[in-house]
Design a protein around this motif. Structure first.
Motif, PDB file in Angstrom:
ATOM      1  N   ALA A 265     -18.867   9.465  -5.508  1.00  0.00           N
ATOM      2  CA  ALA A 265     -18.123  10.668  -5.152  1.00  0.00           C
ATOM      3  C   ALA A 265     -16.850  10.746  -5.987  1.00  0.00           C
ATOM      4  N   LYS A 266     -16.458  11.961  -6.375  1.00  0.00           N
ATOM      5  CA  LYS A 266     -15.317  12.142  -7.263  1.00  0.00           C
ATOM      6  C   LYS A 266     -14.046  11.537  -6.694  1.00  0.00           C
ATOM      7  N   SER A 267     -13.926  11.529  -5.354  1.00  0.00           N
ATOM      8  CA  SER A 267     -12.723  10.978  -4.718  1.00  0.00           C
ATOM      9  C   SER A 267     -12.552   9.491  -4.985  1.00  0.00           C
ATOM     10  N   HIS A 268     -13.622   8.828  -5.460  1.00  0.00           N
ATOM     11  CA  HIS A 268     -13.584   7.383  -5.726  1.00  0.00           C
ATOM     12  C   HIS A 268     -13.446   7.048  -7.213  1.00  0.00           C
ATOM     13  N   TRP A 269     -13.385   8.044  -8.073  1.00  0.00           N
ATOM     14  CA  TRP A 269     -13.399   7.782  -9.507  1.00  0.00           C
ATOM     15  C   TRP A 269     -12.181   6.999  -9.978  1.00  0.00           C
ATOM     16  N   HIS A 270     -11.079   7.085  -9.250  1.00  0.00           N
ATOM     17  CA  HIS A 270      -9.848   6.425  -9.707  1.00  0.00           C
ATOM     18  C   HIS A 270      -9.519   5.165  -8.895  1.00  0.00           C
ATOM     19  N   ASP A 271     -10.479   4.681  -8.114  1.00  0.00           N
ATOM     20  CA  ASP A 271     -10.234   3.495  -7.283  1.00  0.00           C
ATOM     21  C   ASP A 271      -9.701   2.319  -8.085  1.00  0.00           C
ATOM     22  N   PHE A 272     -10.189   2.161  -9.304  1.00  0.00           N
ATOM     23  CA  PHE A 272      -9.882   0.963 -10.081  1.00  0.00           C
ATOM     24  C   PHE A 272      -8.980   1.245 -11.273  1.00  0.00           C
ATOM     25  N   ASP A 273      -8.226   2.342 -11.181  1.00  0.00           N
ATOM     26  CA  ASP A 273      -7.229   2.603 -12.224  1.00  0.00           C
ATOM     27  C   ASP A 273      -6.236   1.452 -12.297  1.00  0.00           C
ATOM     28  N   TYR A 274      -5.873   0.914 -11.130  1.00  0.00           N
ATOM     29  CA  TYR A 274      -5.069  -0.308 -11.042  1.00  0.00           C
ATOM     30  C   TYR A 274      -5.741  -1.232 -10.036  1.00  0.00           C
ATOM     31  N   VAL A 275      -5.855  -2.508 -10.367  1.00  0.00           N
ATOM     32  CA  VAL A 275      -6.384  -3.494  -9.421  1.00  0.00           C
ATOM     33  C   VAL A 275      -5.582  -4.788  -9.530  1.00  0.00           C
ATOM     34  N   ILE A 276      -5.508  -5.486  -8.418  1.00  0.00           N
ATOM     35  CA  ILE A 276      -4.957  -6.845  -8.385  1.00  0.00           C
ATOM     36  C   ILE A 276      -6.006  -7.709  -7.713  1.00  0.00           C
ATOM     37  N   ALA A 277      -6.443  -8.746  -8.381  1.00  0.00           N
ATOM     38  CA  ALA A 277      -7.479  -9.608  -7.821  1.00  0.00           C
ATOM     39  C   ALA A 277      -6.929 -10.415  -6.644  1.00  0.00           C
ATOM     40  N   ILE A 278      -7.666 -10.403  -5.541  1.00  0.00           N
ATOM     41  CA  ILE A 278      -7.400 -11.299  -4.420  1.00  0.00           C
ATOM     42  C   ILE A 278      -8.227 -12.550  -4.673  1.00  0.00           C
ATOM     43  N   ASP A 279      -7.593 -13.703  -4.693  1.00  0.00           N
ATOM     44  CA  ASP A 279      -8.270 -14.920  -5.138  1.00  0.00           C
ATOM     45  C   ASP A 279      -9.181 -15.494  -4.056  1.00  0.00           C
ATOM     46  N   TYR A 280     -10.231 -14.733  -3.769  1.00  0.00           N
ATOM     47  CA  TYR A 280     -11.303 -15.144  -2.860  1.00  0.00           C
ATOM     48  C   TYR A 280     -12.562 -15.352  -3.704  1.00  0.00           C
ATOM     49  N   ASN A 281     -13.065 -16.570  -3.741  1.00  0.00           N
ATOM     50  CA  ASN A 281     -14.301 -16.901  -4.449  1.00  0.00           C
ATOM     51  C   ASN A 281     -14.280 -16.386  -5.888  1.00  0.00           C
TER      52      ASN A 281
END
Length: 249
Positions: free
Chosen positions: A165-181
């Motif tokens: 869905a278009k509303s999700h296209w920018h979800d990963f414009d910025y990410v910070i990894a949570i150090d899980y596995n």
């Protein structure tokens, strides 16, 4: 390009084959497509007479002894994610910075977590965010580095699939990894999962689309920019996350 100059050739090759799997880790289910899991802080001194208010406390509010003991002694930045309930996707994220022996509340934002809520035993595909204390060591995204001190990897591989869905296209414009596995010191989209694929992975802080994720924590774009500019690896930032009952247990 990664700020520390490390080559991304091998990573880019691996990511190309696993792009949809990795990105769906932080995605949601969408019509027509399938989702899967998914002020610079500085240490300072305070006087003993500093008032112990809700904004200045000797422990992170709402975090019980069990999880508080898991916050590293050298950590001076805590992002606390308070889930509204065990089966709720609604949460509040609050950044605390430690000055001397006091945790100071800095900023807070509305947030979302896994669409089915929280779990203390996260597995791939359960659509619940893992409860616990996790370090924050690597960042990246589609957009250019906004000025973070975390290692930052800009790459088109972070782009959400356009069948979402278009509303999700920018979800990963910025990410910070949570150090899980995951392996610390690698880009957030690195596919390696040391505890095995069944344990889930690719749990990120990323930009919000207005509803629950499949495992990640999401906040607004201004919140992500603030966190990227404020989290400082010299202050050993961690996220403490879960529903309020589990957090205070």
């Amino acid at each position: 390009m990664r700020k520390n100059g490390a080559s991304r050739t091998a990573v880019a090759t691996a990511a190309l084959g696993t792009l949809l799997t990795l990105l769906s880790a932080c995605g949601s289910e969408h019509p027509g497509g399938k989702g899967g899991n998914g002020a610079k802080g500085a240490a300072g001194s305070v006087t003993l007479t500093r008032p112990q208010t809700a904004d200045h406390t000797r422990t992170v509010p709402g975090i019980g002894d069990r999880l508080h003991r898991r916050i590293p002694a050298n950590s001076r930045q805590v992002l606390a994610v308070y889930g509204a309930g065990r089966n709720s996707a609604d949460a509040t994220a609050v950044l605390y910075i430690k000055h001397g022996s006091t945790w100071d509340r800095t900023r807070s934002w509305p947030a979302h977590n896994g669409k089915k809520g929280w779990t203390v035993d996260h597995h791939e595909g359960d659509r619940r965010s893992p409860v616990g204390v996790f370090t924050l060591s690597d960042a990246g995204g589609v957009l250019t580095d906004p000025g973070t001190r975390l290692p930052y990897t800009r790459d088109a591989s972070f782009m959400a699939p356009r069948y979402w869905a278009k509303s999700h296209w920018h979800d990963f414009d910025y990410v910070i990894a949570i150090d899980y596995n995951r392996v610390k010191g690698t880009p957030p989209d690195d596919p390696e999962r040391p505890q095995g694929d069944a344990k889930g992975g690719s749990i990120w802080l990323h930009m919000d689309h207005g509803s629950g994720t499949s495992a990640c924590v999401s906040v607004s774009k201004p919140a992500m920019r603030y966190l990227l500019r404020t989290l400082d690896p010299r202050l050993n930032p961690v996220v403490v996350m879960g529903d309020r009952d589990d957090l205070k247990a």
